[in-house]
Design a protein around this motif. Structure first.
Motif, PDB file in Angstrom:
ATOM      1  N   ARG A 145       0.821  -1.222   0.000  1.00 37.49           N
ATOM      2  CA  ARG A 145       0.000   0.000   0.000  1.00 37.49           C
ATOM      3  C   ARG A 145       0.850   1.263   0.000  1.00 37.49           C
ATOM      4  O   ARG A 145       0.387   2.310  -0.439  1.00 37.49           O
ATOM      5  CB  ARG A 145      -0.948  -0.025   1.195  1.00 37.49           C
ATOM      6  CG  ARG A 145      -2.067  -1.020   0.961  1.00 37.49           C
ATOM      7  CD  ARG A 145      -3.154  -0.908   1.957  1.00 37.49           C
ATOM      8  NE  ARG A 145      -4.245  -1.811   1.603  1.00 37.49           N
ATOM      9  CZ  ARG A 145      -5.162  -2.215   2.448  1.00 37.49           C
ATOM     10  NH1 ARG A 145      -5.130  -1.780   3.701  1.00 37.49           N
ATOM     11  NH2 ARG A 145      -6.114  -3.018   2.059  1.00 37.49           N
TER      12      ARG A 145
ATOM     13  N   MET B 167      -3.406   7.162  -2.380  1.00 37.51           N
ATOM     14  CA  MET B 167      -4.842   7.009  -2.633  1.00 37.51           C
ATOM     15  C   MET B 167      -5.620   8.278  -2.328  1.00 37.51           C
ATOM     16  O   MET B 167      -5.368   8.940  -1.338  1.00 37.51           O
ATOM     17  CB  MET B 167      -5.368   5.833  -1.825  1.00 37.51           C
ATOM     18  CG  MET B 167      -4.980   4.520  -2.482  1.00 37.51           C
ATOM     19  SD  MET B 167      -5.428   3.088  -1.553  1.00 37.51           S
ATOM     20  CE  MET B 167      -4.081   2.929  -0.458  1.00 37.51           C
TER      21      MET B 167
ATOM     22  N   PHE C 144      -9.686   9.647  -2.220  1.00 34.59           N
ATOM     23  CA  PHE C 144     -11.071   9.187  -2.204  1.00 34.59           C
ATOM     24  C   PHE C 144     -12.031  10.382  -2.293  1.00 34.59           C
ATOM     25  O   PHE C 144     -11.677  11.504  -1.921  1.00 34.59           O
ATOM     26  CB  PHE C 144     -11.360   8.421  -0.901  1.00 34.59           C
ATOM     27  CG  PHE C 144     -10.464   7.235  -0.706  1.00 34.59           C
ATOM     28  CD1 PHE C 144     -10.802   5.998  -1.216  1.00 34.59           C
ATOM     29  CD2 PHE C 144      -9.268   7.357  -0.011  1.00 34.59           C
ATOM     30  CE1 PHE C 144      -9.963   4.900  -1.042  1.00 34.59           C
ATOM     31  CE2 PHE C 144      -8.426   6.272   0.169  1.00 34.59           C
ATOM     32  CZ  PHE C 144      -8.778   5.037  -0.352  1.00 34.59           C
TER      33      PHE C 144
ATOM     34  N   LYS D 295     -11.167  10.859   3.304  1.00 34.46           N
ATOM     35  CA  LYS D 295     -10.559   9.942   4.283  1.00 34.46           C
ATOM     36  C   LYS D 295      -9.383  10.588   5.030  1.00 34.46           C
ATOM     37  O   LYS D 295      -8.270  10.045   5.096  1.00 34.46           O
ATOM     38  CB  LYS D 295     -10.122   8.623   3.635  1.00 34.46           C
ATOM     39  CG  LYS D 295     -11.286   7.803   3.109  1.00 34.46           C
ATOM     40  CD  LYS D 295     -11.054   6.330   3.239  1.00 34.46           C
ATOM     41  CE  LYS D 295     -12.129   5.494   2.561  1.00 34.46           C
ATOM     42  NZ  LYS D 295     -13.482   5.689   3.133  1.00 34.46           N
ATOM     43  N   LEU D 296      -9.672  11.734   5.606  1.00 31.84           N
ATOM     44  CA  LEU D 296      -8.686  12.387   6.477  1.00 31.84           C
ATOM     45  C   LEU D 296      -9.084  12.096   7.914  1.00 31.84           C
ATOM     46  O   LEU D 296     -10.269  11.884   8.208  1.00 31.84           O
ATOM     47  CB  LEU D 296      -8.691  13.897   6.244  1.00 31.84           C
ATOM     48  CG  LEU D 296      -8.286  14.362   4.832  1.00 31.84           C
ATOM     49  CD1 LEU D 296      -8.484  15.859   4.703  1.00 31.84           C
ATOM     50  CD2 LEU D 296      -6.848  13.981   4.513  1.00 31.84           C
ATOM     51  N   ILE D 297      -8.109  12.078   8.794  1.00 30.16           N
ATOM     52  CA  ILE D 297      -8.413  11.831  10.216  1.00 30.16           C
ATOM     53  C   ILE D 297      -8.793  13.177  10.857  1.00 30.16           C
ATOM     54  O   ILE D 297      -7.976  14.104  10.893  1.00 30.16           O
ATOM     55  CB  ILE D 297      -7.206  11.181  10.933  1.00 30.16           C
ATOM     56  CG1 ILE D 297      -6.920   9.811  10.298  1.00 30.16           C
ATOM     57  CG2 ILE D 297      -7.469  11.061  12.423  1.00 30.16           C
ATOM     58  CD1 ILE D 297      -5.686   9.109  10.805  1.00 30.16           C
TER      59      ILE D 297
ATOM     60  N   THR E 266      -9.237  14.289  13.765  1.00 32.94           N
ATOM     61  CA  THR E 266      -8.608  14.785  15.011  1.00 32.94           C
ATOM     62  C   THR E 266      -7.138  15.169  14.798  1.00 32.94           C
ATOM     63  O   THR E 266      -6.495  15.657  15.727  1.00 32.94           O
ATOM     64  CB  THR E 266      -8.681  13.705  16.116  1.00 32.94           C
ATOM     65  OG1 THR E 266      -8.142  12.496  15.584  1.00 32.94           O
ATOM     66  CG2 THR E 266     -10.103  13.480  16.576  1.00 32.94           C
TER      67      THR E 266
ATOM     68  N   LEU F 194       1.281  11.400   8.128  1.00 33.48           N
ATOM     69  CA  LEU F 194       0.957   9.995   8.410  1.00 33.48           C
ATOM     70  C   LEU F 194       1.524   9.045   7.350  1.00 33.48           C
ATOM     71  O   LEU F 194       2.061   7.981   7.679  1.00 33.48           O
ATOM     72  CB  LEU F 194      -0.566   9.841   8.505  1.00 33.48           C
ATOM     73  CG  LEU F 194      -1.091   8.479   8.941  1.00 33.48           C
ATOM     74  CD1 LEU F 194      -0.664   8.178  10.377  1.00 33.48           C
ATOM     75  CD2 LEU F 194      -2.609   8.429   8.839  1.00 33.48           C
ATOM     76  N   ALA F 195       1.432   9.473   6.083  1.00 29.83           N
ATOM     77  CA  ALA F 195       1.909   8.618   4.980  1.00 29.83           C
ATOM     78  C   ALA F 195       3.407   8.333   5.099  1.00 29.83           C
ATOM     79  O   ALA F 195       3.880   7.280   4.683  1.00 29.83           O
ATOM     80  CB  ALA F 195       1.607   9.281   3.647  1.00 29.83           C
TER      81      ALA F 195
ATOM     82  N   ASP G 167       5.094   8.811   8.147  1.00 31.60           N
ATOM     83  CA  ASP G 167       5.292   8.269   9.497  1.00 31.60           C
ATOM     84  C   ASP G 167       5.169   6.742   9.493  1.00 31.60           C
ATOM     85  O   ASP G 167       5.976   6.036  10.110  1.00 31.60           O
ATOM     86  CB  ASP G 167       4.227   8.890  10.414  1.00 31.60           C
ATOM     87  CG  ASP G 167       4.655   8.894  11.863  1.00 31.60           C
ATOM     88  OD1 ASP G 167       5.834   8.582  12.125  1.00 31.60           O
ATOM     89  OD2 ASP G 167       3.825   9.200  12.729  1.00 31.60           O
ATOM     90  N   VAL G 168       4.140   6.238   8.783  1.00 32.18           N
ATOM     91  CA  VAL G 168       3.945   4.776   8.747  1.00 32.18           C
ATOM     92  C   VAL G 168       5.125   4.073   8.075  1.00 32.18           C
ATOM     93  O   VAL G 168       5.388   2.902   8.329  1.00 32.18           O
ATOM     94  CB  VAL G 168       2.628   4.361   8.032  1.00 32.18           C
ATOM     95  CG1 VAL G 168       1.422   4.883   8.763  1.00 32.18           C
ATOM     96  CG2 VAL G 168       2.623   4.801   6.586  1.00 32.18           C
TER      97      VAL G 168
ATOM     98  N   ILE H 279      -8.048   4.230   7.959  1.00 38.06           N
ATOM     99  CA  ILE H 279      -7.276   5.184   7.140  1.00 38.06           C
ATOM    100  C   ILE H 279      -5.775   4.878   7.271  1.00 38.06           C
ATOM    101  O   ILE H 279      -5.037   4.868   6.295  1.00 38.06           O
ATOM    102  CB  ILE H 279      -7.593   6.640   7.553  1.00 38.06           C
ATOM    103  CG1 ILE H 279      -9.036   6.978   7.174  1.00 38.06           C
ATOM    104  CG2 ILE H 279      -6.628   7.625   6.897  1.00 38.06           C
ATOM    105  CD1 ILE H 279      -9.567   8.260   7.772  1.00 38.06           C
TER     106      ILE H 279
ATOM    107  N   PHE I 196       2.449  -0.496  14.010  1.00 36.57           N
ATOM    108  CA  PHE I 196       2.285   0.956  14.055  1.00 36.57           C
ATOM    109  C   PHE I 196       0.948   1.317  14.702  1.00 36.57           C
ATOM    110  O   PHE I 196       0.851   2.285  15.453  1.00 36.57           O
ATOM    111  CB  PHE I 196       2.363   1.512  12.630  1.00 36.57           C
ATOM    112  CG  PHE I 196       2.303   3.016  12.556  1.00 36.57           C
ATOM    113  CD1 PHE I 196       3.462   3.774  12.614  1.00 36.57           C
ATOM    114  CD2 PHE I 196       1.086   3.684  12.442  1.00 36.57           C
ATOM    115  CE1 PHE I 196       3.410   5.161  12.550  1.00 36.57           C
ATOM    116  CE2 PHE I 196       1.025   5.062  12.379  1.00 36.57           C
ATOM    117  CZ  PHE I 196       2.188   5.799  12.436  1.00 36.57           C
TER     118      PHE I 196
END
Lengths: 235, 291
Positions: A86, A91, A93, A97-99, A101, A110-111, A113-114, B202, B212
């Motif tokens: 992934r 991606m 949408f 599809k944002l968080i 908080t 985040l992309a 960080d993961v 997400i 994670f």
């Protein structure tokens, strides 16, 4: 229908079928997509556009057939390897599809960080993509305080932040006004010009195909019914 | 690890109420567990004191003469567990009796002869419970010139048996309280996880591994357990400060009372168990949720 048989295809589908409770969402779809291609996927509602994207990033598994991503057979990917697959996709949408908080910065970060990138790199890269998408002044804002167009630009920024090989966009302009939609498309085009492979599933084909050279694929009732080369209209 | 810690703190801040309830519940459970441990540590010390200071009176036969005292005294001293031997002559025994019955001892003056026997007052140290004491007493009884041995074994054994039963009940209660803490932590994780289901989806879409996703939850569990444990011990310490001096004053005269707060080892153990439970609750919940 097998359009091209390029040996260097980054995405290859062989007779892919996907059924939901016996009802086919995709039927014997075969397709090769070359690296750096811009592919539009269109068709009426329920034609299988979203399903086609979902089977690519393994949100759904195929009922029959095979998919290769850069030579990697998706059927053989273990759950532990799925996150690494992934990360090769960016991606986008329709519902962003944002968080809600997390701030704009953290959503984009985040992309990276993961993927375990260093904080200094993440900061630099996130600010860079936010500048490209024109969102650099909103870094500390939360998504719910942004307009739809702005949220989608943040989503696109997140999609391109990790420099993925492929961008999958499912109705990226579906809920946006014309100006916002154009802005989002421009960002995707800019990424395409840098060599990114982009697949966009959308009802608004006319709006999209006026600005880019690419390939248009039409799905109907899960079947691939046509594939044509597109040239941009004079604008 | 630091980034997971920061994420965990952010998660705790965004779910303040749930996390606070969990920490307070863990604190209360740990308070009860520590209270039991403190109670049994203190009671155990008292019992050990009684156990170790086992006194016995060895009454001698009328045939005993002071000539054979050194021989008998050394025979008793040689026995395993006997730590002190003191001879009490019949005259000394009568004098003690008179002293103890001060004010109503006139009838003792009417006695034509001293009816009390010569005796040895001995102290037996118990190393491994009452069996060693009982063995020493049996050996003393078998010696020549020994009439009888008086040792408060019967009631002490009963008290010890009762204490053991009490302690067992206490341990069961401790386990129950720890289970409560565990289930509360596990339930909180589930609630938080469900409230963040879309966020987790997400994360997965952008390529987050299970590790994670899980790590911030684990760190949250560890923080909950650690903070709950410290809070529980702190509440007990405050209560201890308020109550201990009063108890020592009022009951210290009745018997030797060695009231001390939990040892560092016990506190460390309780805190460790609390922290572990916080993590373990998370671990089991996430194992189910992220199957």
């Amino acid at each position: 229908m097998n359009l091209d048989t390029g040996k260097n295809a980054i995405i290859r589908l062989f007779n892919v079928t996907k059924q939901y409770g016996g009802k086919p969402a995709l039927q014997n779809v075969s397709l090769d997509i070359e690296p750096g291609e811009f592919v539009f996927i269109s068709g009426p509602s329920g034609a299988g556009k979203s399903t086609l994207l979902k089977v690519l990033y393994l949100a759904e598994t195929v009922s029959d057939g095979q998919i290769l991503i850069d030579g990697m057979n998706l059927a053989r990917i273990s759950p532990a390897r799925l996150p690494f697959l992934r990360r090769r996709f960016g991606m986008v949408f329709q519902d962003f599809k944002l968080i809600p908080t997390l701030t704009v910065f953290d959503n984009v970060a985040l992309a990276l960080d993961v993927a375990g990138k260093k904080p200094s790199f993440i900061k630099k890269k996130v600010m860079h993509v936010l500048r490209i998408t024109g969102m650099e002044t909103k870094v500390h804002e939360l998504p719910p305080t942004l307009s739809g167009g702005e949220q989608q630009r943040v989503a696109v920024a997140r999609a391109v932040a990790g420099d993925p090989d492929i961008i999958l966009a499912d109705e990226p302009t579906g809920s946006l006004d014309q100006a916002s939609a154009r802005r989002v498309l421009e960002i995707l085009l800019a990424y395409h010009k840098k060599g990114g492979t982009i697949l966009v599933a959308s009802h608004h084909l006319q709006q999209l195909q006026t600005v880019v050279t690419g390939r248009s694929i039409v799905l109907e009732k899960g079947r691939l019914v046509s594939a044509t080369r597109l040239e941009p209209y004079a604008t | 690890m630091i980034r997971y810690f920061h994420k965990a703190l952010a998660d705790i801040r965004s779910n303040r109420f749930l996390n606070l309830v969990t920490m307070v519940t863990i604190a209360l459970s740990i308070l009860m567990v520590s209270l039991f441990v403190l109670f049994f540590e203190t009671l155990g010390r008292i019992m050990d004191g009684w156990n170790q200071e086992g006194r016995a009176m060895v009454y001698l036969t009328p045939e005993f003469t002071t000539d054979i005292r050194p021989e008998l005294e050394s025979a008793i001293t040689r026995l395993d567990g006997v730590v002190r031997v003191a001879f009490v002559s019949k005259d000394q025994a009568l004098a003690r009796l008179k002293n103890q019955m001060a004010g109503s001892n006139r009838f003792l003056d009417t006695l034509k002869e001293n009816p009390l026997p010569h005796a040895f007052e001995i102290q037996i140290q118990s190393r491994d419970g009452f069996e060693s004491v009982a063995a020493a007493v049996r050996q003393i009884k078998s010696l020549d010139m020994v009439e009888s041995v008086e040792y408060g074994r019967e009631w002490l054994v009963r008290v010890f048996d009762l204490f053991q039963l009490f302690r067992l009940t206490g341990y069961v209660m401790c386990v129950l309280f720890l289970l409560i803490a565990f289930f509360i932590t596990a339930s909180t994780v589930r609630l938080v996880f469900h409230s963040r289901q879309s966020e987790v989806e997400i994360m997965r879409l952008v390529g987050a591994t299970d590790r994670f996703i899980k790590m911030p939850f684990y760190v949250t569990g560890l923080i909950q357990g650690a903070v709950g444990g410290i809070l529980g011990l702190l509440i007990l310490f405050i209560a201890y400060l308020a109550v201990s001096s009063g108890i020592s004053r009022s009951m210290g005269e009745l018997f030797h009372l060695d009231v001390r707060f939990l040892s560092v080892t016990a506190m460390g153990g309780i805190w460790g168990v609390s922290t572990f439970l916080g993590w373990f609750g998370c671990y089991l919940s996430l194992r189910q949720l992220l199957k």
